[in-house]
Motif scaffolding. Structure first.
Motif, short mmCIF file in Angstrom:
data_model
loop_
_atom_site.label_atom_id
_atom_site.label_comp_id
_atom_site.label_asym_id
_atom_site.label_seq_id
_atom_site.Cartn_x
_atom_site.Cartn_y
_atom_site.Cartn_z
N PHE A 165 -1.77 2.16 -15.27
CA PHE A 165 -0.74 1.46 -16.02
C PHE A 165 -0.86 -0.04 -15.80
CE2 PHE A 165 1.47 5.55 -16.21
CZ PHE A 165 2.09 5.50 -17.46
N ILE A 166 -0.81 -0.82 -16.89
CA ILE A 166 -0.69 -2.26 -16.72
C ILE A 166 0.76 -2.55 -16.37
CG2 ILE A 166 -2.61 -2.82 -18.26
CD1 ILE A 166 -0.57 -3.47 -20.45
N PRO A 167 1.04 -3.73 -15.77
CA PRO A 167 2.41 -4.00 -15.30
C PRO A 167 3.49 -3.84 -16.36
CG PRO A 167 0.89 -5.60 -14.38
CD PRO A 167 0.10 -4.80 -15.37
N SER A 168 3.25 -4.36 -17.57
CA SER A 168 4.30 -4.32 -18.60
C SER A 168 4.62 -2.90 -19.04
CB SER A 168 3.88 -5.16 -19.80
OG SER A 168 2.65 -4.70 -20.34
N PHE A 173 8.18 2.27 -18.64
CA PHE A 173 8.39 3.65 -18.20
C PHE A 173 8.99 3.72 -16.80
CE2 PHE A 173 5.54 4.10 -21.75
CZ PHE A 173 6.02 5.24 -22.38
N ASP A 174 9.75 2.68 -16.44
CA ASP A 174 10.57 2.66 -15.23
C ASP A 174 9.76 2.83 -13.94
OD1 ASP A 174 12.94 2.33 -16.71
OD2 ASP A 174 13.06 4.49 -17.09
N LEU A 175 8.55 2.32 -13.92
CA LEU A 175 7.77 2.33 -12.69
C LEU A 175 8.04 1.01 -11.96
CD1 LEU A 175 4.41 3.87 -13.94
CD2 LEU A 175 6.24 5.00 -12.66
N ARG A 176 8.85 1.07 -10.93
CA ARG A 176 9.27 -0.12 -10.21
C ARG A 176 8.08 -0.79 -9.52
NH1 ARG A 176 12.82 0.53 -4.92
NH2 ARG A 176 12.12 -1.35 -3.89
N GLN A 177 8.08 -2.13 -9.55
CA GLN A 177 7.00 -2.90 -8.93
C GLN A 177 7.62 -4.09 -8.21
OE1 GLN A 177 4.05 -3.63 -12.25
NE2 GLN A 177 5.37 -2.13 -13.25
N ASP A 178 7.50 -4.12 -6.88
CA ASP A 178 8.00 -5.25 -6.10
C ASP A 178 7.13 -5.42 -4.87
OD1 ASP A 178 8.88 -3.34 -4.17
OD2 ASP A 178 10.83 -3.16 -5.15
N PRO A 311 0.35 6.08 -1.61
CA PRO A 311 -0.27 4.76 -1.80
C PRO A 311 0.64 3.73 -2.45
CG PRO A 311 -0.96 6.26 -3.53
CD PRO A 311 -0.13 7.08 -2.58
N ALA A 312 1.84 4.13 -2.86
CA ALA A 312 2.72 3.19 -3.58
C ALA A 312 3.34 2.15 -2.65
CB ALA A 312 3.83 3.96 -4.30
N PHE A 313 3.40 2.45 -1.34
CA PHE A 313 4.03 1.51 -0.40
C PHE A 313 3.03 0.41 -0.05
CE2 PHE A 313 6.27 5.56 0.30
CZ PHE A 313 7.53 5.15 -0.11
N LYS A 314 3.42 -0.82 -0.32
CA LYS A 314 2.50 -1.95 -0.20
C LYS A 314 2.47 -2.55 1.20
CE LYS A 314 2.64 -4.70 -3.86
NZ LYS A 314 3.20 -5.50 -4.98
N GLN A 315 3.49 -2.29 2.01
CA GLN A 315 3.50 -2.71 3.40
C GLN A 315 3.13 -1.49 4.26
OE1 GLN A 315 3.91 -5.89 3.68
NE2 GLN A 315 4.73 -6.23 1.63
N ARG A 316 3.10 -1.68 5.56
CA ARG A 316 2.81 -0.53 6.43
C ARG A 316 4.08 0.27 6.70
NH1 ARG A 316 1.44 -1.39 12.49
NH2 ARG A 316 2.57 0.55 12.60
N VAL A 317 5.11 0.01 5.92
CA VAL A 317 6.40 0.66 6.12
C VAL A 317 6.93 1.05 4.75
CG1 VAL A 317 7.70 -1.48 5.98
CG2 VAL A 317 8.64 0.42 7.28
N THR A 318 7.75 2.11 4.69
CA THR A 318 8.36 2.50 3.43
C THR A 318 9.36 1.44 2.99
OG1 THR A 318 10.10 3.76 4.53
CG2 THR A 318 8.08 4.95 3.96
N ALA A 319 9.68 1.46 1.72
CA ALA A 319 10.62 0.47 1.17
C ALA A 319 12.04 0.80 1.59
CB ALA A 319 10.51 0.47 -0.36
N PRO A 320 12.93 -0.20 1.59
CA PRO A 320 14.34 0.06 1.93
C PRO A 320 14.96 1.04 0.93
CG PRO A 320 13.86 -2.30 1.95
CD PRO A 320 12.67 -1.64 1.36
#
Length: 528
Positions: A165-168, A173-178, A311-320
């Motif tokens: 998926f490209i970002p837009s 389709f509600d795929l969160r990106q932060d 693989p969706a978690f970009k840090q070494r920790v899960t998101a809040p």
């Protein structure tokens, strides 16, 4: 109802050997990538004429509904189940564009060996979701074309994940990106989004799956305009007759070529690795942040394997917040039990910090009571250099450094470890019960019992009594022999590590371990 023309199952066309792997490259490597563009310029697509349907090609339109339970069971293997769910009948399509792609795939002897190893974690889930929706199982092969089933694949146009998926379009389709999480790389979320998109495209193009698949690559507007242009000229408007971008002209043939190989692998000199028709993972909901290294430890699997499922978690920790973690299904009970028993002080929280003018790593670490090495490790910094505006993740608990990480704190602990005669310890900034117990070679339980502690919370300057089980001197350690532990039924690396107060990595380092422990297996444990 679609019109099917009887054609030979396989073409007698002389096959020309195609060299090179250019045809194998998925959409993610093409500089002209237009993948999944939500193009508002799509024209309405009129119903196709009888002439356009009667051209000897498959334009399947709702061929059959969801497969029955009996049909699914009799497929036996995952490849067999996929074959059984083919709706496009790709082997009936005689087209030189498919021939070229099929020869390119089959000439690369290790293609399926390499990609199947990646796909085994995800393919069953994709097939299950397609089956539930009654969609063609050829679509389960689309991530092979897109990304080689690599969730970390990133194209030049910033398309990400197995579905690219490209970002837009991901946002549509509600795929969160932060900064914490990218839903395009989330296996389950991106799969649901991709199937939603493909279903939408299929309806838009009057049930023509080939046009829908082409539009998934270059956008509905791109295909819609090509269809309208052909109709305006009185030309056929099926996929094979359209003038589309070069990449899209090869995109559908790639998918159909893969389908042909999987339909009759022996005919094309291909051996498909065995894949079981059974779930690989299960989802566990977590309500608070968790270090992925700790999560892997709880599941008793290597961190690398755990991250491949998440693989969706970009840090070494899960998101809040509340998120799902995917865990190998054979480790589900182990993970759930270990997570429920995880002490409060071993959970991790992080906060964001924007670097300001004049900041340096040492000052930031001091202000937030964090070790410099912790900041570097968490943020994957190669040096202490920072830039203004850079975002750092700050661990709010000293436990953000797991026992797997060699840190300044561990070095400091080794230098300042008390002698065997020590009976008390003054709490320092960043200390916690687990690390203090580890310094002194005792368990957290005995430390809490000795000091009548009801909670793991500590105060800087607090004095703790240390039970008379202090770590042996360096001379004694050098002569101490490792112990041999025989694995019992129900044991795991996590439970053994906790029992002997030893890091899992140390157990792995001194033992040749497979994926699972076996009762009766002997482990060498170096406790010093």
């Amino acid at each position: 109802m679609p019109f099917f023309v009887s054609t030979p199952r396989f073409s007698s066309r002389a096959l020309l050997l195609i060299a090179g792997l250019a045809f194998l490259a998925g959409c993610q490597t093409s500089p002209s990538q237009q993948a999944h563009r939500s193009d508002s310029g799509a024209e309405s697509i009129p119903t196709q004429t009888t002439y356009e349907r009667n051209r000897g090609i498959i334009l399947l339109k709702n061929a059959k509904g969801p497969r029955s339970e009996i049909e699914t069971i009799t497929a036996r293997t995952l490849w067999g189940r996929i074959r059984q769910g083919f709706m496009l009948d790709p082997t009936a399509i005689d087209n030189p564009r498919i021939d070229r792609q099929r020869l390119a795939y089959s000439s690369e002897s290790r293609y399926f060996e390499m990609t199947s190893k990646r796909s085994e974690r995800y393919l069953h889930y994709v097939v299950e979701q397609l089956d539930e929706r009654g969609m063609p199982l050829e679509l389960a092969l689309l991530p092979f074309v897109e990304s080689g089933y690599n969730p970390m694949a990133l194209s030049r146009s910033q398309a990400a994940g197995i579905w690219q998926f490209i970002p837009s379009t991901g946002k549509v389709f509600d795929l969160r990106q932060d900064s914490w999480y990218d839903g395009r790389r989330d296996i389950t979320a991106s799969t649901q989004a991709a199937l939603d998109y493909l279903s939408k495209l299929n309806e838009m193009f009057d049930g023509d799956w080939l046009l829908a698949i082409a539009a998934y690559n270059c956008g509905e507007g791109c295909v819609g305009r090509a269809v309208a242009a052909n109709r305006a000229k009185g030309l056929p408007a099926d996929y094979w007759s359209l003038d589309l971008p070069h990449e899209t002209m090869n995109y559908v043939p790639k998918l159909l070529a893969l389908s042909q190989i999987i339909e009759r692998p022996e005919l094309h000199g291909t051996v498909l690795p065995e894949l079981a028709d059974s779930p690989y993972f299960a989802a566990v909901t977590i309500e608070r942040q968790l270090d992925l290294h700790k999560a892997a430890e709880l599941a008793d699997i290597p961190t690398e394997d755990f991250i491949k499922l998440n693989p969706a978690f970009k840090q070494r920790v899960t998101a809040p917040g509340a998120y799902q973690l995917l865990v190998p299904i054979d480790r589900l009970e182990q993970f759930s039990t270990a997570l429920a028993e995880l002490p409060e002080d071993e959970h991790v929280k992080y906060q964001r910090y924007n670097v300001r003018a004049g900041d340096n790593l040492s000052q930031i670490a001091s202000r937030h009571n964090v070790k410099v090495s912790a900041l570097r490790e968490v943020n994957q910094l190669d040096s202490n250099l920072l830039r203004v505006g850079q975002v750092l993740m700050l661990p709010l608990s000293a436990n953000s450094l797991s026992a797997q990480v060699v840190s300044d704190q561990a070095v400091s602990a080794s230098r300042s470890a008390p002698s065997a005669t020590a009976t008390s310890y003054r709490v320092r900034p960043g200390d916690n019960l687990w690390e203090i117990a580890r310094k002194h070679g005792i368990s957290v339980a005995s430390l809490k019992q000795q000091n009548l502690l009801d909670t793991p919370a500590l105060q800087v300057g607090q004095t703790l009594k240390i039970p008379g089980q202090a770590r042996s001197s360096q001379a004694e350690q050098s002569t101490r022999k490792p112990i041999v532990y025989k694995v019992k039924p129900g044991d795991s690396l996590f439970s053994i590590a906790r029992q002997f107060n030893i890091a899992i990595d140390r157990i792995r380092e001194h033992n040749d371990l497979g994926r699972h422990l076996q009762p009766g297996q002997e482990l060498t444990l170096n406790l010093y």
